[in-house]
Design an enzyme around this catalytic site. Structure first.
Site, mmCIF file in Angstrom:
data_model
loop_
_atom_site.group_PDB
_atom_site.id
_atom_site.type_symbol
_atom_site.label_atom_id
_atom_site.label_comp_id
_atom_site.label_asym_id
_atom_site.label_seq_id
_atom_site.Cartn_x
_atom_site.Cartn_y
_atom_site.Cartn_z
ATOM 1 N N CYS A 1 0.813 -1.223 0.000
ATOM 2 C CA CYS A 1 0.000 0.000 0.000
ATOM 3 C C CYS A 1 0.845 1.272 0.000
ATOM 4 O O CYS A 1 0.355 2.345 -0.346
ATOM 5 C CB CYS A 1 -0.958 -0.006 1.191
ATOM 6 S SG CYS A 1 -2.085 -1.393 1.148
ATOM 7 N N HIS B 1 -3.334 7.387 1.794
ATOM 8 C CA HIS B 1 -3.734 6.029 1.404
ATOM 9 C C HIS B 1 -5.119 5.771 1.980
ATOM 10 O O HIS B 1 -5.379 6.068 3.150
ATOM 11 C CB HIS B 1 -2.727 5.022 1.953
ATOM 12 C CG HIS B 1 -3.163 3.607 1.778
ATOM 13 N ND1 HIS B 1 -3.633 3.127 0.578
ATOM 14 C CD2 HIS B 1 -3.234 2.574 2.660
ATOM 15 C CE1 HIS B 1 -3.965 1.860 0.724
ATOM 16 N NE2 HIS B 1 -3.743 1.500 1.970
ATOM 17 N N ASN C 1 -10.011 0.052 -0.510
ATOM 18 C CA ASN C 1 -8.552 0.090 -0.433
ATOM 19 C C ASN C 1 -7.977 -0.501 -1.723
ATOM 20 O O ASN C 1 -8.082 -1.705 -1.955
ATOM 21 C CB ASN C 1 -8.104 -0.707 0.795
ATOM 22 C CG ASN C 1 -6.601 -0.693 1.000
ATOM 23 O OD1 ASN C 1 -5.845 -0.295 0.110
ATOM 24 N ND2 ASN C 1 -6.164 -1.115 2.172
HETATM 25 O O1 UT7 Z 1 -3.836 -0.967 3.429
HETATM 26 C C1 UT7 Z 1 -2.983 -1.604 4.320
HETATM 27 C C2 UT7 Z 1 -3.299 -1.209 5.647
HETATM 28 N N1 UT7 Z 1 -4.532 -1.850 6.107
HETATM 29 C C3 UT7 Z 1 -5.236 -1.223 6.985
HETATM 30 O O2 UT7 Z 1 -4.911 -0.120 7.300
HETATM 31 C C4 UT7 Z 1 -6.404 -1.928 7.619
HETATM 32 C C5 UT7 Z 1 -6.415 -1.571 9.073
HETATM 33 N N2 UT7 Z 1 -7.481 -2.201 9.853
HETATM 34 C C6 UT7 Z 1 -8.760 -1.847 9.723
HETATM 35 O O3 UT7 Z 1 -9.128 -1.039 8.894
HETATM 36 C C7 UT7 Z 1 -9.754 -2.452 10.712
HETATM 37 O O4 UT7 Z 1 -9.054 -3.093 11.733
HETATM 38 C C8 UT7 Z 1 -10.730 -3.432 10.048
HETATM 39 C C9 UT7 Z 1 -11.707 -2.675 9.173
HETATM 40 C C10 UT7 Z 1 -9.979 -4.441 9.222
HETATM 41 C C11 UT7 Z 1 -11.549 -4.164 11.110
HETATM 42 O O5 UT7 Z 1 -12.225 -3.239 11.952
HETATM 43 P P1 UT7 Z 1 -12.168 -3.404 13.541
HETATM 44 O O6 UT7 Z 1 -13.008 -2.356 14.106
HETATM 45 O O7 UT7 Z 1 -10.706 -3.441 13.920
HETATM 46 O O8 UT7 Z 1 -12.882 -4.784 13.734
HETATM 47 P P2 UT7 Z 1 -12.317 -6.134 14.395
HETATM 48 O O9 UT7 Z 1 -11.301 -6.768 13.512
HETATM 49 O O10 UT7 Z 1 -11.932 -5.820 15.796
HETATM 50 O O11 UT7 Z 1 -13.612 -7.036 14.385
HETATM 51 C C12 UT7 Z 1 -14.752 -6.696 15.174
HETATM 52 C C13 UT7 Z 1 -15.845 -7.723 14.944
HETATM 53 C C14 UT7 Z 1 -15.364 -9.163 15.060
HETATM 54 O O12 UT7 Z 1 -16.385 -9.897 15.680
HETATM 55 P P3 UT7 Z 1 -16.265 -10.293 17.238
HETATM 56 O O13 UT7 Z 1 -15.008 -11.103 17.361
HETATM 57 O O14 UT7 Z 1 -16.208 -8.987 17.976
HETATM 58 O O15 UT7 Z 1 -17.520 -11.083 17.474
HETATM 59 C C15 UT7 Z 1 -15.232 -9.633 13.643
HETATM 60 O O16 UT7 Z 1 -15.405 -11.006 13.488
HETATM 61 O O17 UT7 Z 1 -16.366 -7.596 13.608
HETATM 62 C C16 UT7 Z 1 -16.378 -8.889 12.979
HETATM 63 N N3 UT7 Z 1 -16.173 -8.699 11.547
HETATM 64 C C17 UT7 Z 1 -17.171 -8.521 10.668
HETATM 65 N N4 UT7 Z 1 -18.499 -8.468 10.828
HETATM 66 C C18 UT7 Z 1 -19.254 -8.254 9.718
HETATM 67 C C19 UT7 Z 1 -14.984 -8.649 10.869
HETATM 68 N N5 UT7 Z 1 -15.217 -8.451 9.573
HETATM 69 C C20 UT7 Z 1 -16.559 -8.368 9.418
HETATM 70 C C21 UT7 Z 1 -17.384 -8.149 8.307
HETATM 71 N N6 UT7 Z 1 -18.717 -8.088 8.500
HETATM 72 N N7 UT7 Z 1 -16.899 -7.954 7.056
#
Ligand code: UT7
Length: 321
Positions: A113, A248, A278
């Site tokens: 990225c 980004h 992204n």
């Molecule tokens: O480009 C390279 C750099 N990449 C990035 O910068 C990405 C950085 N990270 C992020 O943008 C975020 O961490 C994410 C968008 C990937 C995830 O958001 P988050 O607020 O950190 O969510 P999380 O990973 O803590 O997940 C929260 C909950 C989980 O459920 P439980 O364990 O709390 O029951 C996940 O299983 O959301 C669930 N979850 C989803 N639910 C519905 C994860 N993905 C999904 C989904 N739809 N697509």
């Protein structure tokens, strides 16, 4: 003084737009979750006829037209991608042939990225040493090909696309246009937080993207705020001098958190993550081209570019348009 000046921008997107609702029909997710956690509403996905090189070529043609530069004048192509058409040759050489460039230097840069920031700083250095006078710097990706479409934690986050700039070495006044400062970083200790589980020298397969999103998020905000401060210091500017930040586009919450850390008003941040998701190395030049063509970014504006990605790699560049 000789500086590398951005004289034209361009971009290209696949024809097919996929909404959050479309994705919710095939994986266990919802429009509400995706919008709330990321700001993404849709993304463009390449079909079989659209590849990293065809998107890159279309974006480059756009940028050449905007700059009023003929492909024959281009002596350097630096193309950032983590999803090349082939393991080799470099996608940059395929773009060179498709554009009908006369010759010169063409190679790919792989910093995921952050790739466009790495490509821009590399091209800037080569132009200032006299290696070439006119360059194309391109970010192009087809991440849809390396997504695990059964993994809802990653497949909803990415899209395909390309962006390009024409960069020209020009003799300019101190307060004139051009790239004023760039800083790049890498820290290979965090490979396991964001990587692809395949490759020619390991599994012999292309592999799929794997990410520990929460960890990446935490590192992104800290690293981006820190590299932005470095570039401001190096260029003797303050956050208040910046007209636009073109970041980004990974997650709207990362954009907000980084802007807050630097006291940058949210309205100065160009946001396209809602439309493009992204697009990895393509996201910065795609966002730049969007804001150039809708008239937000104007000649003379001070624009900060920044990105963070797998590796980890991260970087920032400040340019006067
Ligand atoms: O480009 C390279 C750099 N990449 C990035 O910068 C990405 C950085 N990270 C992020 O943008 C975020 O961490 C994410 C968008 C990937 C995830 O958001 P988050 O607020 O950190 O969510 P999380 O990973 O803590 O997940 C929260 C909950 C989980 O459920 P439980 O364990 O709390 O029951 C996940 O299983 O959301 C669930 N979850 C989803 N639910 C519905 C994860 N993905 C999904 C989904 N739809 N697509």
């Amino acid at each position: 003084m000789i500086r590398s000046v951005i004289t034209g921008t361009g971009s290209a997107l696949p024809a097919k737009c996929v909404t959050n609702a479309d994705l919710a029909a095939r994986v266990d997710t919802s429009d509400e979750w995706i919008v709330e956690r990321t700001g993404i509403r849709q993304r463009y996905i390449a079909d079989d006829s659209e590849t990293t090189s065809t998107l890159a070529t279309a974006a480059a043609r756009n940028a050449l037209e905007a700059a009023g530069v003929d492909a024959q004048e281009i002596g350097l192509i630096v193309l950032a991608t983590a999803t090349p058409d082939h393991t080799f040759p470099a996608t940059a050489t395929q773009v060179q042939a498709a554009l009908g460039c006369g010759g010169g230097v063409a190679f790919d840069v792989q910093a995921v990225c952050s790739g466009f920031l790495y490509a821009l700083a590399t091209a800037d250095s080569l132009l200032r040493t006299g290696m070439a006078t006119k360059a194309l710097v391109i970010g192009s990706e087809t991440f849809s090909r390396i997504l695990d479409w059964d993994d809802r934690t990653t497949c909803v986050l990415f899209g395909d696309g390309a962006g390009a700039v024409v960069l020209e070495a020009q003799d300019v006044a101190a307060d004139g246009p051009g790239i004023l400062a760039s800083r790049l970083h890498a820290d290979g200790q965090h490979k396991d937080m964001l990587y692809v589980d395949g490759g020619p020298s390991t599994t012999g397969t292309v592999g799929k993207l794997r990410m520990k999103g929460r960890e990446v998020f935490r590192h992104a905000v800290v690293n981006l705020a820190s590299v932005l401060k470095e570039v401001l210091e190096e260029s003797g500017t303050s956050a208040a001098d910046i007209d636009w930040v073109v970041p980004h586009q990974a997650n709207a919450r990362i954009l907000d958190a980084t802007a807050r850390k630097l006291d940058l008003p949210a309205e100065k941040v160009v946001v396209t993550v809602d439309r493009h998701a992204n697009t990895s190395a393509a996201s910065v030049p795609l966002a730049l081209d969007t804001a150039m063509r809708d008239g937000r970014i104007k000649p003379g504006d001070l624009v900060m570019f920044e990105a963070m990605g797998g590796g980890f790699t991260w970087g920032a560049s400040l340019a006067r348009m």
